[in-house]
Design an enzyme around this catalytic site. Structure first.
Site, short mmCIF file in Angstrom:
data_model
loop_
_atom_site.label_atom_id
_atom_site.label_comp_id
_atom_site.label_asym_id
_atom_site.label_seq_id
_atom_site.Cartn_x
_atom_site.Cartn_y
_atom_site.Cartn_z
N GLU A 152 -10.48 -4.85 38.17
CA GLU A 152 -11.13 -6.09 37.74
C GLU A 152 -12.64 -5.96 37.63
OE1 GLU A 152 -9.62 -8.83 40.64
OE2 GLU A 152 -7.88 -9.34 39.41
N GLU A 203 3.01 7.99 51.63
CA GLU A 203 2.03 7.44 52.57
C GLU A 203 1.88 8.31 53.82
OE1 GLU A 203 3.78 4.33 55.65
OE2 GLU A 203 3.92 3.57 53.59
#
Length: 313
Positions: free
Chosen positions: A95, A126
């Site tokens: 963004e 992960e």
């Protein structure tokens, strides 16, 4: 440590010690409640998140100032996390270009398992510290970069590994977690631990913990950009007018900053190739487009400083 027949005794013990993983017996029959009651309880849970963030404001502010100092020298802001935490980092990074007209490489989001992990879980990613090191090495990390490890538990190997690897290479490091005394905060120069408490659904850290992480990431990127001169007051003067909505917003921003009429605004934008900040400077500083561009370059993009320069020429 006592082992268990499933071979995961140590990890289970770690999880049981985490606030974000705590079981809440008072909610053990929540599935039997009316929908309106569940919604009310969930809303009440969310209401406490801002207060938990507020408790960490001094740490957040210090991390932002250190980040802005490095980005002013050409450094990058890099988020690294797994699952929800990684996706939130990618969201925040994606963004920044339309909001602040940054280069896509200025704010980067890394998620364990790569881009495909944004929509599909990549099993085991992960748990790999080496993957974090590899992902950071692919970016040619420098000492002016800032790496933010994001993990609700504060123990996720990918996030901790990213921070440890970045710190060893001289980059600024920030650890954002939702548990006190986390390994992630200990590994980073700036630890931010937003303790929001146990989740409505045991261990579902996309809920309160995810909300807390989103709020902090909003602060890290937004306030850093304010410090870098990407705004004028509370106006997004570096907005990239890439669609009709943003083109209309650009004109409104120029109007709010200058009080000019439509014809003046259109002329100013035409003279500055549609650059909002430059257009404002031509109107408030009474300079032409090329002069506005030069003054902003000399002022490192800070509109207020460029305006001061325009008054002395």
């Amino acid at each position: 440590m006592t082992s268990t027949t499933d071979g995961y005794g140590e990890l289970r013990a770690q999880l049981e010690s985490l606030t974000t993983e705590a079981f809440r017996p008072e909610l053990s029959e929540i599935d039997r409640l009316p929908t309106s009651d569940i919604a009310r309880i969930m809303n009440g849970e969310d209401a406490g998140v801002p207060a938990a963030v507020a408790a960490q404001l001094p740490c957040i502010a210090a991390a932002i100032d250190a980040t802005a100092e490095r980005m002013a020298r050409g450094g990058r802001l890099i988020y690294a996390g797994a699952g929800t935490a990684g996706r939130l980092g990618v969201l925040d990074a994606s963004e920044c270009p339309p909001t602040f007209n940054t280069d896509p490489g200025d704010v980067v989001g890394l998620v364990a398992g790569g881009p495909s992990a944004l929509v599909t879980a990549v099993e085991g990613a992960e748990d790999r510290e080496d993957l974090a090191a590899r992902d950071l090495d692919s970016l040619d990390l420098t000492a002016d970069d800032t790496v933010v490890g994001v993990s609700a538990s504060g123990r996720t190997p990918y996030a901790v590994g990213a921070v440890a690897h970045a710190r060893a290479r001289g980059a600024l490091t920030i650890g954002l977690s939702c548990n006190a005394g986390s390994a992630l905060a200990a590994a980073a120069e700036h630890g931010i631990e937003v303790v929001v408490g146990p989740e409505l659904l045991t261990g579902s850290t996309r809920l309160k913990a995810g909300t807390a992480q989103k709020l902090v990431l909003n602060m890290l990127s937004t306030i850093t950009m304010i410090r870098l001169g990407k705004t004028y007051g509370n106006l997004m003067v570096d907005v990239r007018a890439s669609n009709e909505k943003l083109q209309a917003r650009s004109r409104r921003i120029v109007a709010l900053a200058t009080g000019a009429g439509d014809a003046e605004i259109e002329a100013a934008l035409a003279a500055t190739d549609g650059e909002v900040k430059n257009a404002i400077l031509t109107l408030l500083g009474s300079v032409d487009g090329p002069t506005a561009a030069r003054l902003l370059t000399e002022s490192d993009g800070h509109l207020r400083a460029a305006l001061e320069k325009s008054r002395t020429e």
